[in-house]
Write a protein that holds these residues in place. Structure first.
Motif, PDB file in Angstrom:
ATOM      1  N   ALA A  93      19.322  -2.878  21.087  1.00 17.81           N
ATOM      2  CA  ALA A  93      20.466  -2.750  20.176  1.00 17.81           C
ATOM      3  C   ALA A  93      21.654  -3.566  20.681  1.00 17.81           C
ATOM      4  O   ALA A  93      22.008  -3.501  21.860  1.00 17.81           O
ATOM      5  CB  ALA A  93      20.854  -1.285  20.036  1.00 17.81           C
ATOM      6  N   GLU A  94      22.253  -4.346  19.796  1.00 17.43           N
ATOM      7  CA  GLU A  94      23.430  -5.140  20.126  1.00 17.43           C
ATOM      8  C   GLU A  94      24.622  -4.775  19.253  1.00 17.43           C
ATOM      9  O   GLU A  94      25.743  -5.182  19.525  1.00 17.43           O
ATOM     10  CB  GLU A  94      23.119  -6.634  19.957  1.00 17.43           C
ATOM     11  CG  GLU A  94      22.069  -7.139  20.933  1.00 17.43           C
ATOM     12  CD  GLU A  94      21.737  -8.603  20.718  1.00 17.43           C
ATOM     13  OE1 GLU A  94      22.215  -9.162  19.690  1.00 17.43           O
ATOM     14  OE2 GLU A  94      21.024  -9.185  21.547  1.00 17.43           O
ATOM     15  N   LYS A  95      24.387  -4.027  18.160  1.00 17.60           N
ATOM     16  CA  LYS A  95      25.451  -3.632  17.247  1.00 17.60           C
ATOM     17  C   LYS A  95      25.522  -2.109  17.174  1.00 17.60           C
ATOM     18  O   LYS A  95      24.595  -1.404  17.570  1.00 17.60           O
ATOM     19  CB  LYS A  95      25.196  -4.221  15.857  1.00 17.60           C
ATOM     20  CG  LYS A  95      25.125  -5.746  15.831  1.00 17.60           C
ATOM     21  CD  LYS A  95      24.805  -6.245  14.433  1.00 17.60           C
ATOM     22  CE  LYS A  95      24.700  -7.768  14.405  1.00 17.60           C
ATOM     23  NZ  LYS A  95      24.348  -8.275  13.058  1.00 17.60           N
ATOM     24  N   GLU A  96      26.635  -1.622  16.622  1.00 18.26           N
ATOM     25  CA  GLU A  96      26.891  -0.187  16.572  1.00 18.26           C
ATOM     26  C   GLU A  96      25.842   0.565  15.740  1.00 18.26           C
ATOM     27  O   GLU A  96      25.510   1.701  16.034  1.00 18.26           O
ATOM     28  CB  GLU A  96      28.284   0.080  15.996  1.00 18.26           C
ATOM     29  CG  GLU A  96      29.407  -0.553  16.806  1.00 18.26           C
ATOM     30  CD  GLU A  96      29.519   0.052  18.190  1.00 18.26           C
ATOM     31  OE1 GLU A  96      29.182   1.234  18.342  1.00 18.26           O
ATOM     32  OE2 GLU A  96      29.930  -0.662  19.124  1.00 18.26           O
ATOM     33  N   GLU A 106       8.963  -0.372  11.890  1.00 17.23           N
ATOM     34  CA  GLU A 106       8.950  -1.691  12.495  1.00 17.23           C
ATOM     35  C   GLU A 106      10.388  -2.206  12.571  1.00 17.23           C
ATOM     36  O   GLU A 106      11.271  -1.671  11.886  1.00 17.23           O
ATOM     37  CB  GLU A 106       8.088  -2.657  11.671  1.00 17.23           C
ATOM     38  CG  GLU A 106       6.594  -2.359  11.678  1.00 17.23           C
ATOM     39  CD  GLU A 106       5.934  -2.698  13.008  1.00 17.23           C
ATOM     40  OE1 GLU A 106       6.503  -3.526  13.758  1.00 17.23           O
ATOM     41  OE2 GLU A 106       4.861  -2.127  13.302  1.00 17.23           O
ATOM     42  N   PRO A 107      10.653  -3.239  13.392  1.00 15.17           N
ATOM     43  CA  PRO A 107      11.998  -3.817  13.422  1.00 15.17           C
ATOM     44  C   PRO A 107      12.460  -4.230  12.029  1.00 15.17           C
ATOM     45  O   PRO A 107      11.714  -4.825  11.252  1.00 15.17           O
ATOM     46  CB  PRO A 107      11.835  -5.037  14.338  1.00 15.17           C
ATOM     47  CG  PRO A 107      10.720  -4.653  15.255  1.00 15.17           C
ATOM     48  CD  PRO A 107       9.777  -3.846  14.415  1.00 15.17           C
ATOM     49  N   LEU A 114      19.426   0.490  16.699  1.00 13.27           N
ATOM     50  CA  LEU A 114      18.742   1.402  17.616  1.00 13.27           C
ATOM     51  C   LEU A 114      17.359   0.825  17.923  1.00 13.27           C
ATOM     52  O   LEU A 114      16.658   0.374  17.005  1.00 13.27           O
ATOM     53  CB  LEU A 114      18.628   2.789  16.981  1.00 13.27           C
ATOM     54  CG  LEU A 114      17.883   3.886  17.734  1.00 13.27           C
ATOM     55  CD1 LEU A 114      18.601   5.226  17.570  1.00 13.27           C
ATOM     56  CD2 LEU A 114      16.459   4.025  17.205  1.00 13.27           C
ATOM     57  N   ALA A 115      16.996   0.806  19.203  1.00 10.67           N
ATOM     58  CA  ALA A 115      15.655   0.357  19.603  1.00 10.67           C
ATOM     59  C   ALA A 115      14.769   1.582  19.816  1.00 10.67           C
ATOM     60  O   ALA A 115      15.214   2.593  20.367  1.00 10.67           O
ATOM     61  CB  ALA A 115      15.726  -0.475  20.882  1.00 10.67           C
ATOM     62  N   ILE A 145      16.416  -0.442  12.958  1.00 12.25           N
ATOM     63  CA  ILE A 145      15.551  -0.622  14.129  1.00 12.25           C
ATOM     64  C   ILE A 145      15.632  -2.077  14.577  1.00 12.25           C
ATOM     65  O   ILE A 145      15.231  -2.985  13.845  1.00 12.25           O
ATOM     66  CB  ILE A 145      14.087  -0.241  13.812  1.00 12.25           C
ATOM     67  CG1 ILE A 145      14.013   1.162  13.207  1.00 12.25           C
ATOM     68  CG2 ILE A 145      13.243  -0.340  15.067  1.00 12.25           C
ATOM     69  CD1 ILE A 145      14.587   2.236  14.082  1.00 12.25           C
ATOM     70  N   SER A 146      16.167  -2.299  15.782  1.00 13.00           N
ATOM     71  CA  SER A 146      16.339  -3.668  16.279  1.00 13.00           C
ATOM     72  C   SER A 146      15.122  -4.169  17.041  1.00 13.00           C
ATOM     73  O   SER A 146      14.896  -5.378  17.124  1.00 13.00           O
ATOM     74  CB  SER A 146      17.568  -3.742  17.194  1.00 13.00           C
ATOM     75  OG  SER A 146      17.382  -2.908  18.339  1.00 13.00           O
ATOM     76  N   GLY A 147      14.337  -3.261  17.620  1.00 13.94           N
ATOM     77  CA  GLY A 147      13.178  -3.693  18.395  1.00 13.94           C
ATOM     78  C   GLY A 147      12.374  -2.515  18.916  1.00 13.94           C
ATOM     79  O   GLY A 147      12.798  -1.349  18.813  1.00 13.94           O
ATOM     80  N   LEU A 148      11.215  -2.826  19.491  1.00 11.84           N
ATOM     81  CA  LEU A 148      10.318  -1.820  20.065  1.00 11.84           C
ATOM     82  C   LEU A 148      10.092  -2.154  21.531  1.00 11.84           C
ATOM     83  O   LEU A 148       9.831  -3.310  21.880  1.00 11.84           O
ATOM     84  CB  LEU A 148       8.970  -1.801  19.317  1.00 11.84           C
ATOM     85  CG  LEU A 148       9.012  -1.695  17.786  1.00 11.84           C
ATOM     86  CD1 LEU A 148       7.598  -1.660  17.232  1.00 11.84           C
ATOM     87  CD2 LEU A 148       9.799  -0.467  17.354  1.00 11.84           C
ATOM     88  N   TYR A 149      10.180  -1.145  22.392  1.00 15.25           N
ATOM     89  CA  TYR A 149      10.038  -1.359  23.834  1.00 15.25           C
ATOM     90  C   TYR A 149       9.026  -0.371  24.418  1.00 15.25           C
ATOM     91  O   TYR A 149       8.672   0.636  23.803  1.00 15.25           O
ATOM     92  CB  TYR A 149      11.384  -1.200  24.542  1.00 15.25           C
ATOM     93  CG  TYR A 149      11.997   0.179  24.387  1.00 15.25           C
ATOM     94  CD1 TYR A 149      11.735   1.184  25.314  1.00 15.25           C
ATOM     95  CD2 TYR A 149      12.826   0.472  23.309  1.00 15.25           C
ATOM     96  CE1 TYR A 149      12.289   2.451  25.166  1.00 15.25           C
ATOM     97  CE2 TYR A 149      13.381   1.735  23.147  1.00 15.25           C
ATOM     98  CZ  TYR A 149      13.103   2.714  24.078  1.00 15.25           C
ATOM     99  OH  TYR A 149      13.635   3.965  23.925  1.00 15.25           O
ATOM    100  N   SER A 150       8.567  -0.667  25.622  1.00 11.10           N
ATOM    101  CA  SER A 150       7.620   0.201  26.312  1.00 11.10           C
ATOM    102  C   SER A 150       8.341   1.377  26.950  1.00 11.10           C
ATOM    103  O   SER A 150       9.446   1.232  27.472  1.00 11.10           O
ATOM    104  CB  SER A 150       6.885  -0.577  27.411  1.00 11.10           C
ATOM    105  OG  SER A 150       6.133  -1.620  26.871  1.00 11.10           O
TER     106      SER A 150
END
Length: 738
Positions: free
Chosen positions: A495-498, A514-515, A501-502, A530-535
């Motif tokens: 996440a880079e903006k308010e 999905e993103p 959420l990742a 959703i900005s991205g998916l992480y482990s």
């Protein structure tokens, strides 16, 4: 007649028969061992959870609670069949010593408790509820080997000393992957040590059959009851227990598949040698009118007879080898109750291997169908040293793969870089903070500390997501400076903006997101993108990360990550920072402690795989060279008659094996880095760890690439000594050795 001919073949070719039995037994041993460990793991965990009466729901809460409010809620909620409130005195780790070892670097929340009254019991190693006396303490069994403890040792808390009276199994917090550990004391002792830690509360419920934990969570939250801590259900407790040893069992299953592939290859090689030796006999049988099916039947019965001693030897070896692998499992969870499923699983594993071997033999016998009686009686033998050289390469490749995959996986999980797959950034140090007040003090100190290169404090809040079927999902959301120590995203970015959420991979999988999709948290006014998916494999693998939440409830926990400048002494800095409410540990130690049980079993499995690989390499090469010498005895005798010495023949055979063994080992390395990595990724992805990459210990890998060919070539050289027994005149007499 078929049975008599099959027995005759075994008697006529004892070395080939013994080799076949060995390969069948090796495959059965490892697959049976996998079945045994799986049954024992699930059986012992379920048995311990039943004996301890693990709660269906556990709500941890920082501080005390209104017991009357919980009672009123339980009385009016039909889903609840039992409830209790347990106190957990969270100790200041730097003030605690087990024998002569400080817990200052412990990643666990270590706390004192008394025996619960209604359920969630702490059991001693005999499965009973221990009667602890004032001045005594029962320590988590996971700490016995970790800190080398024995009954009678001293546990020190500040200026108070307690005698370790025994060890307890905690069905709820047994695994090191759980972040808390409970020490059992007498009520008087707990009362005396109240000032040694921070009071926390465990609110526990037993639910009626069929009750949904997610629906109960919603009911609990709607009632406005205490919830400033993790919300845990029984299934998550069971999963955390299984994860510690389940990874090792999967690795053992991979090893068994590799051994099975090697064994099938060797048995096929032996069968082709037998067919070459029996070429004239099979041709004569066909010429006399015996059907091809009947000829095939003789060889099938031959190998069916060999599977019987192979099954018995494999089952016996599995029973012997299970003891060291079951030692830790039984210490943590106890012995699984007797069950008919265990022998049935072992027999099923053995039967599957025997069936696969017989099917492989049956498919290999197709060459008999293509052979006419005239060809069998007229054509010379064709299966010689080229088959042996291919066998050398294949066995070295398989055994190198067998040794390297467990080695790479063990080294990767123990490396500090693996933390990016655990849902945390690759920092140097980790700080666990007891409260928001502590976070303010730490922030002020880190801002002024000239030894600190980079730092970040991250606060986690408990949030809820409603699923499409009406149930809810508990989703811990971590907030703060995510870019200071970023985790690697499998898709998208952090996440880079308010309003971003990742999501962790497992959470996204359950929510089917999905993103670019949006997610509405029930406590927040606006949805997140959703900005991205992480482990992430912590907290059940279902988490989220955001810059901050617009509506912030009480925090569940706060952690800090720090990297120091090169001039700083990490150990001194850790000692200066540690204090009341602050636990500091290195990331390397955090990984080691979190996976202590798994890494111990992985190292044991890696050692077993190394010994198995070297042993199989030596045995296969010994048998294949011996069988090939038998097959080429007339050719070797003719060479001796032409003037070749035994030494020359030995050097010729030996030198021709070297490039095949080396190329086989290199192929095994490529297989480990390719299919081996893919198989490990397949399992770790189910736990939430994506983007997995081996951290390769090249020195150890090069040692394996040397040892496997060395074992093969040593067995080859030792076996070539039989060449001196071949005489020049054998080729003229047409003599064949049995």
């Amino acid at each position: 007649m078929t049975l008599r001919l099959a027995f005759s073949g075994i008697h006529r070719q004892p070395l080939a028969s013994l080799a076949s039995v060995f390969f069948i037994a090796a495959s059965i041993t490892l697959l049976t061992l996998t079945s045994l460990l799986s049954c024992q793991l699930y059986g012992s965990i379920d048995s311990l959870m039943d004996q301890a009466q693990v709660p269906d729901i556990l709500q941890m809460h920082a501080g005390s609670v209104d017991e009357q409010g919980i009672k009123d809620f339980a009385d009016r909620c039909p889903q609840i069949t039992g409830w209790q409130i347990s106190s957990f005195l969270n100790l200041n780790n730097p003030a605690v010593r087990l024998k002569d070892q400080s817990l200052a670097g412990s990643t666990q929340d270590n706390g004192l408790v008394i025996q619960p009254e209604h359920f969630d019991f702490l059991l001693d190693l005999s499965g009973s509820r221990p009667e602890v006396q004032p001045g005594e303490v029962y320590v988590p069994v996971a700490y016995r080997s970790l800190y080398d403890l024995e009954t009678g040792d001293i546990m020190t808390i500040g200026s108070d000393s307690l005698i370790i009276a025994g060890f307890i199994r905690d069905a709820q917090m047994n695994a090191m992957m759980c972040s808390s550990k409970r020490f059992l004391v007498h009520p008087q002792t707990l009362e005396r040590l109240q000032d040694a830690g921070v009071q926390e509360t465990l609110i526990e419920f037993m639910l009626a059959d069929g009750a949904s934990p997610s629906q109960f969570r919603r009911t609990y939250e709607d009632a406005g009851l205490p919830a400033s801590g993790p919300f845990i259900d029984r299934s998550l407790i069971r999963m955390m227990n299984v994860l510690s040893d389940g990874t090792v069992i999967f690795l053992l299953f991979l090893v068994s598949l590799a051994v099975l592939a090697i064994s099938l290859l060797c048995i096929r090689y032996i069968l082709f040698l037998q067919l070459e030796q029996d070429r004239q006999q099979t041709g004569m049988m066909k010429a006399l009118g015996i059907s091809r099916k009947a000829v095939r039947q003789i060889y099938l019965v031959h190998y069916a007879l060999l599977t019987v001693p192979g099954i018995l030897a494999g089952l016996l070896a599995a029973l012997i080898l299970q003891r060291p692998l079951l030692k830790q499992l039984r210490e943590l969870y106890g012995t699984a109750p007797d069950s008919s499923a265990v022998p049935l699983a072992c027999l099923l594993a053995a039967s599957v291997i025997a069936l696969i071997v017989l099917i492989s033999v049956r498919l290999s016998l197709h060459s008999l169908d293509r052979q006419s009686p005239l060809d069998a009686l007229r054509n010379p033998q064709t299966f010689g040293r080229s088959g042996t050289r291919f066998m050398s390469a294949a066995v070295c490749a398989g055994c190198t793969f067998l040794v390297l995959v467990p080695l790479f996986l063990s080294h990767t999980l123990s490396s500090p870089g693996f933390v990016t797959s655990m849902g945390i950034g690759d920092a140097q140090l980790r700080l666990d903070l007891a409260s928001a007040q502590t976070a303010g003090f730490v922030t002020e100190r880190l801002e002024k500390d000239e030894q600190v290169k980079k730092w970040s404090l991250l606060t986690t809040y408990g949030q809820t997501v409603r699923l499409t079927d009406g149930t809810t999902l508990s989703l811990p959301v971590e907030t703060g400076d995510l870019e200071a120590f970023p985790v690697t995203c499998d898709k998208g970015r952090l996440a880079e903006k308010e309003n971003e959420l990742a999501l962790s991979v497992l959470a996204a999988r359950e929510l089917n997101l999905e993103p670019g999709d949006t997610l509405q948290l029930e406590d927040q006014p606006e949805p997140f993108v959703i900005s991205g998916l992480y482990s992430d494999i912590t907290n059940g693998g279902k988490t989220a990360k955001a810059l901050h939440l617009e509506t912030e409830p009480d925090p569940v926990w706060t952690v800090g990550y720090v990297s120091l400048k090169d001039m700083a002494d990490p150990q001194s800095w850790m000692e200066s920072m540690s204090g009341t409410g602050i636990s500091v540990t290195s990331i390397r130690e955090y990984v080691r402690q979190t996976y202590a049980q798994t890494l111990h079993q992985l190292n044991l499995a890696a050692q077993l795989a190394a010994c198995t690989g070297l042993f199989i390499t030596a045995v296969v090469m010994f048998l294949s060279i011996r069988l090939s010498i038998q097959q080429n005895r007339d050719t070797l005798s003719l060479k001796k008659a032409l003037g070749f010495t035994t030494g020359q023949l030995k050097r010729e055979w030996f030198l021709r094996q070297i490039p095949w063994c080396l190329s086989g080992a290199a192929a095994g390395l490529l297989l480990a880095l390719g299919p081996g990595k893919w198989l490990c990724c397949l399992v770790l992805e189910q736990l939430g760890a994506t983007g997995f990459s081996f951290d390769i210990p090249w020195f150890s890998a090069l040692a394996v690439l040397f040892l496997i060919p060395a074992a093969a070539l040593t067995a080859t050289w030792c076996n070539l000594s039989v060449l001196r027994c071949i005489t020049p005149c054998e080729c003229f007499r047409g003599k064949e050795s049995s």
